[in-house]
Design a protein around this motif. Sequence first.
Motif, short mmCIF file in Angstrom:
data_model
loop_
_atom_site.label_atom_id
_atom_site.label_comp_id
_atom_site.label_asym_id
_atom_site.label_seq_id
_atom_site.Cartn_x
_atom_site.Cartn_y
_atom_site.Cartn_z
N ASP A 117 118.09 -33.72 -11.29
CA ASP A 117 118.67 -35.01 -11.68
C ASP A 117 117.66 -36.15 -11.54
OD1 ASP A 117 121.04 -33.79 -12.26
OD2 ASP A 117 121.96 -34.20 -10.32
N GLU A 118 116.89 -36.13 -10.46
CA GLU A 118 115.89 -37.18 -10.28
C GLU A 118 114.59 -36.87 -11.01
OE1 GLU A 118 114.03 -36.74 -6.02
OE2 GLU A 118 116.17 -36.23 -5.87
N ILE A 119 114.26 -35.59 -11.13
CA ILE A 119 113.04 -35.21 -11.85
C ILE A 119 113.16 -35.51 -13.33
CG2 ILE A 119 111.58 -33.26 -12.55
CD1 ILE A 119 112.15 -32.00 -9.83
N GLN A 120 114.36 -35.32 -13.88
CA GLN A 120 114.57 -35.53 -15.31
C GLN A 120 114.19 -36.95 -15.73
OE1 GLN A 120 118.60 -35.04 -16.69
NE2 GLN A 120 117.95 -34.50 -18.75
N GLU A 121 114.39 -37.90 -14.86
CA GLU A 121 114.08 -39.29 -15.19
C GLU A 121 112.58 -39.50 -15.39
OE1 GLU A 121 115.69 -41.79 -12.18
OE2 GLU A 121 117.76 -41.13 -12.48
N THR A 122 111.76 -38.64 -14.77
CA THR A 122 110.30 -38.75 -14.92
C THR A 122 109.80 -37.99 -16.14
OG1 THR A 122 109.72 -36.77 -13.63
CG2 THR A 122 110.16 -38.81 -12.41
N LYS A 170 116.54 -30.48 -7.62
CA LYS A 170 116.21 -31.90 -7.71
C LYS A 170 116.11 -32.39 -9.15
CE LYS A 170 113.57 -31.80 -3.37
NZ LYS A 170 114.40 -32.77 -2.64
#
Length: 211
Positions: free
Chosen positions: A47-52, A45
């Motif tokens: 790709d979405e975690i990196q945004e946080t 996950k």
Amino acid sequence: MKFATIPKEFEGQTVDNFQTDCYSTAANRELAAMAKTIAKRYVEKFDEIQETGKGLYFYSRVKGSGKTRLAVSIANDLIEKKFIQAKFATTIQILDQIKATWGGISKNEESEQKLIHDIVSVPVLVIDDIGVEAVKDWINERFYNILNGRMIEKRVTIFTSNCKIEELNFDDRITNRIVKMALPVQFPDESIRTAIARKENDDLLDRLLGV
């Protein structure tokens, strides 16, 4: 991989081949398996975690518990599967590199600032053994600059430590940022390094004897 400075010991190590059956008790095997599951899903996950900007904080009171192995495995997987730049360094290595820029009597502030900028800007940073250093004012200041910069930029940081976040000897500015930056993940309080070394020696002996 050259940029990653992954220790040779951990080259080729992945989350999938992290072994949990080498722990001595069912409770420890379960704890290690949970950490492995978290690591595996973290990569999946990412790709979405990196945004946080959220990372992980692996901790255990015992050295050789496998936390560094799993942290580096995440970095390896992100490099190979997600083509993400990742760098590994112990806290002592980071501090030694900072001191090396000082150049004797008068420190080279430009070089130090560039080094800290490079540490802040790497997309994924594994900081190993945080908490082992003898904390001084200059160490607090440098780690604050590094972690605050990474937090603001939402850069992913994965920590390993022999203590819980709240037990770190850094000042509150730093521990508060680590709490913000990373999910704590407990490892068994058991060293598996010796057990693994014995198995490797047994396997080598079998090969040498042709068993």
